[in-house]
Design an enzyme around this catalytic site. Structure first.
Site, PDB file in Angstrom:
ATOM      1  N   GLY A 239       0.759  -1.246   0.000  1.00 21.00           N
ATOM      2  CA  GLY A 239       0.000   0.000   0.000  1.00 21.00           C
ATOM      3  C   GLY A 239       0.785   1.288   0.000  1.00 21.00           C
ATOM      4  O   GLY A 239       0.206   2.365  -0.159  1.00 21.00           O
ATOM      5  N   PRO A 289       4.676  -4.845  -1.028  1.00 23.01           N
ATOM      6  CA  PRO A 289       4.605  -3.645  -1.866  1.00 23.01           C
ATOM      7  C   PRO A 289       4.440  -4.006  -3.335  1.00 23.01           C
ATOM      8  O   PRO A 289       5.013  -4.980  -3.812  1.00 23.01           O
ATOM      9  CB  PRO A 289       5.962  -2.967  -1.637  1.00 23.01           C
ATOM     10  N   CYS A 357     -13.352   4.766 -28.122  1.00 20.78           N
ATOM     11  CA  CYS A 357     -14.697   5.325 -28.310  1.00 20.78           C
ATOM     12  C   CYS A 357     -15.451   5.416 -26.987  1.00 20.78           C
ATOM     13  O   CYS A 357     -16.454   4.716 -26.772  1.00 20.78           O
ATOM     14  CB  CYS A 357     -15.459   4.477 -29.315  1.00 20.78           C
TER      15      CYS A 357
HETATM   16  N1  LLP Z   1      -1.433  -6.861  -1.134  1.00 23.27           N
HETATM   17  C1  LLP Z   1      -2.712  -7.031  -1.469  1.00 23.27           C
HETATM   18  C2  LLP Z   1      -3.492  -8.074  -0.797  1.00 23.27           C
HETATM   19  C3  LLP Z   1      -3.312  -6.192  -2.407  1.00 23.27           C
HETATM   20  O1  LLP Z   1      -4.596  -6.343  -2.716  1.00 23.27           O
HETATM   21  C4  LLP Z   1      -2.544  -5.182  -3.039  1.00 23.27           C
HETATM   22  C5  LLP Z   1      -3.124  -4.289  -4.040  1.00 23.27           C
HETATM   23  C6  LLP Z   1      -1.183  -5.066  -2.679  1.00 23.27           C
HETATM   24  C7  LLP Z   1      -0.662  -5.928  -1.718  1.00 23.27           C
HETATM   25  C8  LLP Z   1      -0.278  -4.054  -3.299  1.00 23.27           C
HETATM   26  O2  LLP Z   1      -0.666  -2.751  -3.054  1.00 23.27           O
HETATM   27  P1  LLP Z   1       0.321  -1.547  -3.454  1.00 23.27           P
HETATM   28  O3  LLP Z   1       1.570  -1.691  -2.647  1.00 23.27           O
HETATM   29  O4  LLP Z   1       0.608  -1.665  -4.899  1.00 23.27           O
HETATM   30  O5  LLP Z   1      -0.451  -0.340  -3.142  1.00 23.27           O
HETATM   31  N2  LLP Z   1      -5.232  -0.538  -9.524  1.00 23.27           N
HETATM   32  C9  LLP Z   1      -5.058   0.361  -8.395  1.00 23.27           C
HETATM   33  C10 LLP Z   1      -4.416  -0.312  -7.221  1.00 23.27           C
HETATM   34  C11 LLP Z   1      -5.138  -1.553  -6.788  1.00 23.27           C
HETATM   35  C12 LLP Z   1      -4.421  -2.267  -5.680  1.00 23.27           C
HETATM   36  C13 LLP Z   1      -5.000  -3.578  -5.404  1.00 23.27           C
HETATM   37  N3  LLP Z   1      -4.349  -4.316  -4.369  1.00 23.27           N
HETATM   38  C14 LLP Z   1      -4.284   1.578  -8.876  1.00 23.27           C
HETATM   39  O6  LLP Z   1      -3.922   1.643 -10.036  1.00 23.27           O
HETATM   40  O7  LLP Z   1      -4.062   2.501  -8.103  1.00 23.27           O
END
Ligand code: LLP
Length: 425
Positions: A239, A289, A357
């Site tokens: 996150g 991450p 489109c």
């Molecule tokens: N762990 C789990 C269980 C997750 O569902 C996610 C992301 C992560 C780790 C990694 O999160 P990060 O470190 O990348 O924030 N498509 C969206 C983001 C969706 C994230 C979904 N889950 C965007 O483009 O902002």
């Protein structure tokens, strides 16, 4: 360190003029800096250096096999959310014991695969799923390694589509239910509770949610131990956010990126906030991450097709759109856009839109840009995470190619989609 800069008028990634890549491989094109990914990984890994830990890269952020391979070589595990992502991770060289599998809707065949591969943990997201896992493990005469994904009800105050840890979100198991399951599944013949998991959401820019998460997980882990389980790890999700928007005016990009592409919080501060409580457990910490490892390493290159004024608005029509980069359309996300070659002149104010489109197909709205002409090349920044991985074939558009840059070298890491493949499906 930032691997993207202007050398006089030309945008350069590591030691490669970006225009050369657009000309050699065509547009739309994703390009990534290998050194940036490596730096990101090292910095994150060092942040947790004081405790046993594993970075389980969230494969969904960017599942290009070469990027998975390079992260696996550096020691990354994988956070997978489908059998496809488990396959890719295994093929890239991630050991099964470093793969965790999350998702609210796992199919039976996916659960079976995870049990048979003996991955580190199935992050179970509901009571019914836990029952199904137990049944499948019984049929296979195995003991499934399970981790409960908790919904800690912590708000990250971000975009609702990417907040996952509030009680109204579909993810995870409520605390009271988790406590009950922890008691019920003691000494279960087919379920071994090896971990606790939570993921608050994405694009987090504050420390406080991580601190709270550490406290919640600490308490639950203590309860779990009292109930006689032997936990092997705590998985705190991912996150960590990245800065997409400049702090000042984009016209100054040529000299200063103004914070774009930097992490929203120092990894060390995140680790310290989590570890403030969790350190006492003396258990390995998994951190997942995605964005923070790859977002700032990637650019989407696109060519200006047309300029047009209509209804009192000015549009720059480019050859990439929501099929290549969905984030602006889906989340109204901001991505900085810069020219590959700087041209002096009066700035324009325009929407940068794609050829799809749909009126919701845009890369930027009311954006201040340098003067542009048909044929000019642009780079959409901070596109390494959830860029290609969210791309689609909508409007029967083949997917863009992907290129990896290292020093003055570059190579194709995914060929452009072929028209013939659209027909074959
Ligand atoms: N762990 C789990 C269980 C997750 O569902 C996610 C992301 C992560 C780790 C990694 O999160 P990060 O470190 O990348 O924030 N498509 C969206 C983001 C969706 C994230 C979904 N889950 C965007 O483009 O902002």
């Amino acid at each position: 360190m930032q691997y993207l800069q202007y050398d006089r008028d030309d945008l350069v990634l590591e030691n490669v003029p970006v225009r050369q890549l657009a000309e050699e491989y065509g547009t739309p094109l994703y390009v990534y800096s290998e050194s940036q990914i490596r730096d990101n990984y090292r910095r994150m890994d060092e942040a947790f250096a004081g405790v046993p830990h594993r970075l389980c890269y969230a494969v969904k952020a960017n599942s290009n096999p070469e990027i998975l391979r390079l992260l696996a070589e550096m020691g990354a595990g994988a956070d997978a959310v489908s059998i496809g992502e488990m396959h890719l991770s295994l093929q890239a060289g991630v050991a099964p014991e470093n793969i965790v599998f999350a998702g609210v809707g796992k199919r039976d065949d996916e659960i079976e695969f995870a049990i048979q591969q003996n991955i580190r943990g199935l992050n179970v997201e509901s009571e019914m799923e836990l029952q199904v896992v137990a049944d499948i493990a019984a049929r296979l005469q195995r003991r499934a390694r399970v981790s409960l994904r908790i919904n800690p009800d912590i708000d990250i105050h971000g975009h609702p589509y990417i907040s996952t840890g509030r009680h109204q979100d579909k993810f995870g198991i409520a605390m009271d239910v988790a406590r009950r399951l922890i008691t019920e599944y003691r000494d279960h013949p087919h379920v071994q509770l090896v971990g606790l998991h939570a993921h608050l959401g994405s694009q987090i820019a504050q420390i406080l949610p991580y601190r709270k998460l550490g406290e919640v997980m600490y308490e639950l882990a203590s309860f779990t131990a009292q109930q006689g389980h032997r936990l092997e790890y705590i998985d705190v999700g991912g996150g960590l956010g990245v800065r997409y928007e400049p702090q000042g005016d984009e016209r100054h990009f040529r000299h200063d990126w103004q914070g774009v592409n930097e992490l929203a919080i120092e990894p060390k501060a995140v680790a310290d906030a989590l570890l403030a409580s969790l350190r006492q457990l003396e258990l390995p910490i998994l951190f997942e991450p995605g964005r923070a490892l790859v977002a700032n390493a990637g650019l989407l290159l696109t060519r200006v097709l047309y300029l047009k004024e209509t209804g009192g608005k000015r549009f720059v029509i480019v050859d990439a759109g929501m099929t290549e980069l969905l984030r602006p359309s889906l989340y109204s996300a901001y991505h900085a856009i810069v020219p590959l070659q700087w041209r002096e002149g009066e700035a324009i104010q325009a929407d940068v839109v794609g050829p799809i489109c749909e009126s919701g197909d845009f890369l930027a709205r009311d954006r201040r840009l340098p003067p542009l002409q048909r044929g000019d090349l642009l780079a959409v920044l901070t596109a390494g995470a959830y860029g290609f991985s969210l791309s689609s074939n909508y409007n029967a558009r083949p997917r863009p190619a992907e290129v990896l840059v290292k020093d003055d070298q570059h190579r194709l890491i995914r060929a452009r989609g072929r028209l013939e493949a659209l027909w074959a499906g």
